[in-house]
Design a protein around this motif. Sequence first.
Motif, mmCIF file in Angstrom:
data_model
loop_
_atom_site.group_PDB
_atom_site.id
_atom_site.type_symbol
_atom_site.label_atom_id
_atom_site.label_comp_id
_atom_site.label_asym_id
_atom_site.label_seq_id
_atom_site.Cartn_x
_atom_site.Cartn_y
_atom_site.Cartn_z
ATOM 1 N N ARG A 256 7.220 4.045 -1.601
ATOM 2 C CA ARG A 256 6.607 4.928 -0.608
ATOM 3 C C ARG A 256 5.250 5.492 -1.022
ATOM 4 N N SER A 257 4.806 5.189 -2.222
ATOM 5 C CA SER A 257 3.536 5.748 -2.685
ATOM 6 C C SER A 257 2.862 4.793 -3.652
ATOM 7 N N ALA A 258 1.577 5.065 -3.908
ATOM 8 C CA ALA A 258 0.849 4.273 -4.890
ATOM 9 C C ALA A 258 1.479 4.424 -6.261
ATOM 10 N N ALA A 259 1.940 5.626 -6.581
ATOM 11 C CA ALA A 259 2.577 5.861 -7.877
ATOM 12 C C ALA A 259 3.851 5.035 -8.013
ATOM 13 N N ASP A 260 4.617 4.925 -6.934
ATOM 14 C CA ASP A 260 5.815 4.071 -6.951
ATOM 15 C C ASP A 260 5.434 2.630 -7.276
ATOM 16 N N ALA A 261 4.416 2.124 -6.590
ATOM 17 C CA ALA A 261 3.995 0.734 -6.789
ATOM 18 C C ALA A 261 3.550 0.503 -8.228
ATOM 19 N N GLN A 262 2.796 1.441 -8.776
ATOM 20 C CA GLN A 262 2.326 1.309 -10.152
ATOM 21 C C GLN A 262 3.484 1.317 -11.143
ATOM 22 N N ALA A 263 4.458 2.203 -10.912
ATOM 23 C CA ALA A 263 5.621 2.273 -11.803
ATOM 24 C C ALA A 263 6.444 0.993 -11.738
ATOM 25 N N CYS A 264 6.561 0.425 -10.546
ATOM 26 C CA CYS A 264 7.325 -0.816 -10.376
ATOM 27 C C CYS A 264 6.638 -1.975 -11.097
ATOM 28 N N ALA A 265 5.313 -2.028 -10.994
ATOM 29 C CA ALA A 265 4.573 -3.084 -11.691
ATOM 30 C C ALA A 265 4.778 -2.970 -13.194
ATOM 31 N N MET A 266 4.738 -1.763 -13.717
ATOM 32 C CA MET A 266 4.946 -1.555 -15.150
ATOM 33 C C MET A 266 6.355 -1.933 -15.585
ATOM 34 N N ALA A 267 7.324 -1.786 -14.663
ATOM 35 C CA ALA A 267 8.711 -2.141 -14.977
ATOM 36 C C ALA A 267 8.961 -3.638 -14.903
ATOM 37 N N GLY A 268 8.018 -4.388 -14.341
ATOM 38 C CA GLY A 268 8.176 -5.832 -14.272
ATOM 39 C C GLY A 268 8.412 -6.390 -12.887
ATOM 40 N N ALA A 269 8.306 -5.556 -11.853
ATOM 41 C CA ALA A 269 8.485 -6.052 -10.488
ATOM 42 C C ALA A 269 7.375 -7.035 -10.140
ATOM 43 N N ARG A 270 7.715 -8.022 -9.330
ATOM 44 C CA ARG A 270 6.744 -9.041 -8.913
ATOM 45 C C ARG A 270 6.326 -8.861 -7.452
ATOM 46 N N PHE A 271 7.152 -8.143 -6.685
ATOM 47 C CA PHE A 271 6.797 -7.883 -5.295
ATOM 48 C C PHE A 271 7.342 -6.518 -4.897
ATOM 49 N N VAL A 272 6.815 -6.004 -3.796
ATOM 50 C CA VAL A 272 7.164 -4.673 -3.320
ATOM 51 C C VAL A 272 7.543 -4.752 -1.846
ATOM 52 N N VAL A 273 8.576 -4.017 -1.482
ATOM 53 C CA VAL A 273 8.980 -3.870 -0.088
ATOM 54 C C VAL A 273 8.963 -2.372 0.221
ATOM 55 N N SER A 274 8.301 -2.002 1.301
ATOM 56 C CA SER A 274 8.182 -0.583 1.632
ATOM 57 C C SER A 274 8.763 -0.318 3.025
ATOM 58 N N PRO A 275 9.281 0.902 3.262
ATOM 59 C CA PRO A 275 9.847 1.212 4.577
ATOM 60 C C PRO A 275 8.783 1.428 5.649
ATOM 61 N N GLY A 276 7.540 1.662 5.224
ATOM 62 C CA GLY A 276 6.411 1.830 6.127
ATOM 63 C C GLY A 276 5.160 1.294 5.448
ATOM 64 N N TYR A 277 4.000 1.656 5.988
ATOM 65 C CA TYR A 277 2.770 1.176 5.367
ATOM 66 C C TYR A 277 1.718 2.268 5.335
ATOM 67 N N THR A 278 1.030 2.382 4.202
ATOM 68 C CA THR A 278 -0.164 3.216 4.080
ATOM 69 C C THR A 278 -1.225 2.405 3.355
ATOM 70 N N HIS A 279 -2.484 2.765 3.575
ATOM 71 C CA HIS A 279 -3.571 2.075 2.894
ATOM 72 C C HIS A 279 -3.454 2.246 1.379
ATOM 73 N N ALA A 280 -2.991 3.429 0.944
ATOM 74 C CA ALA A 280 -2.878 3.694 -0.487
ATOM 75 C C ALA A 280 -1.865 2.771 -1.146
ATOM 76 N N VAL A 281 -0.729 2.545 -0.499
ATOM 77 C CA VAL A 281 0.275 1.629 -1.048
ATOM 78 C C VAL A 281 -0.285 0.208 -1.073
ATOM 79 N N GLY A 282 -0.961 -0.177 -0.010
ATOM 80 C CA GLY A 282 -1.553 -1.513 0.033
ATOM 81 C C GLY A 282 -2.560 -1.728 -1.077
ATOM 82 N N GLN A 283 -3.415 -0.746 -1.306
ATOM 83 C CA GLN A 283 -4.427 -0.874 -2.360
ATOM 84 C C GLN A 283 -3.784 -0.903 -3.736
ATOM 85 N N ALA A 284 -2.773 -0.074 -3.954
ATOM 86 C CA ALA A 284 -2.092 -0.045 -5.252
ATOM 87 C C ALA A 284 -1.448 -1.397 -5.554
ATOM 88 N N CYS A 285 -0.868 -2.027 -4.531
ATOM 89 C CA CYS A 285 -0.240 -3.337 -4.738
ATOM 90 C C CYS A 285 -1.287 -4.405 -5.026
#
Length: 220
Positions: free
Chosen positions: A80-109
């Motif tokens: 749900r946030s850029a911080a979530d996306a960054q934490a997931c990338a650090m944990a080893g995630a390869r893709f992200v699924v979000s319940p909605g969309y924001t420009h910040a989440v898109g840019q972080a991914c």
Amino acid sequence: MDVNMNVSGKLSALQVMRDAPVIPVIVLNDVKQAVLLARALVAGGIRMLEVTLRTPQALACIEAIARDVPDAVVGAGTVRSAADAQACAMAGARFVVSPGYTHAVGQACRDAGLALLPGVATGSEIMMAQEDGLSELKFFPALQAGGTAMLKAWSGPFGDVKFCPTGGVSMANAAEFLALPNVVCVGGSWLTPAEAVARGDWAQVTALAQQACLLVRKDI
């Protein structure tokens, strides 16, 4: 399933969607179960695994799967946030699924090199995602937001968009969604029933994954 896909490189959202008819929506409360569950799904032919950020253990589970199940491609859901996306990338995630969309989440991914499958429920949300270059989207919550009738209506104005309906999708209605020309795959939690995970019934999980792989979908 696209068995020839190179899972070691950067993924696109379409590659994630095309790999199997179903992306499992996984909720894990115990890190000890993560690797065993992932192996059970992979054994059944499902390797794109969406571990949702709905529990305190989710990031640790993503990390464990990324480290110990090389045949799986682990992603993160409920981002749900850029911080979530960054934490997931650090944990080893390869893709992200979000319940909605924001420009910040898109840019972080984009910054993290993560494929993104953002949730949309209205035409305006689709247009906002497309403005940022995204045309593979999660229709969520699918059943509550209009189901197959809504997807059929969208096929006209949004004929260039491909969807992964999630929310209320089950083995009973998955085929109806997959029959639509703008649906590439569906998302669902029925592959990992809470009671089966709790008792460690990995054979049931594998059987459900195998059943899901038999679902027929359009060749998109």
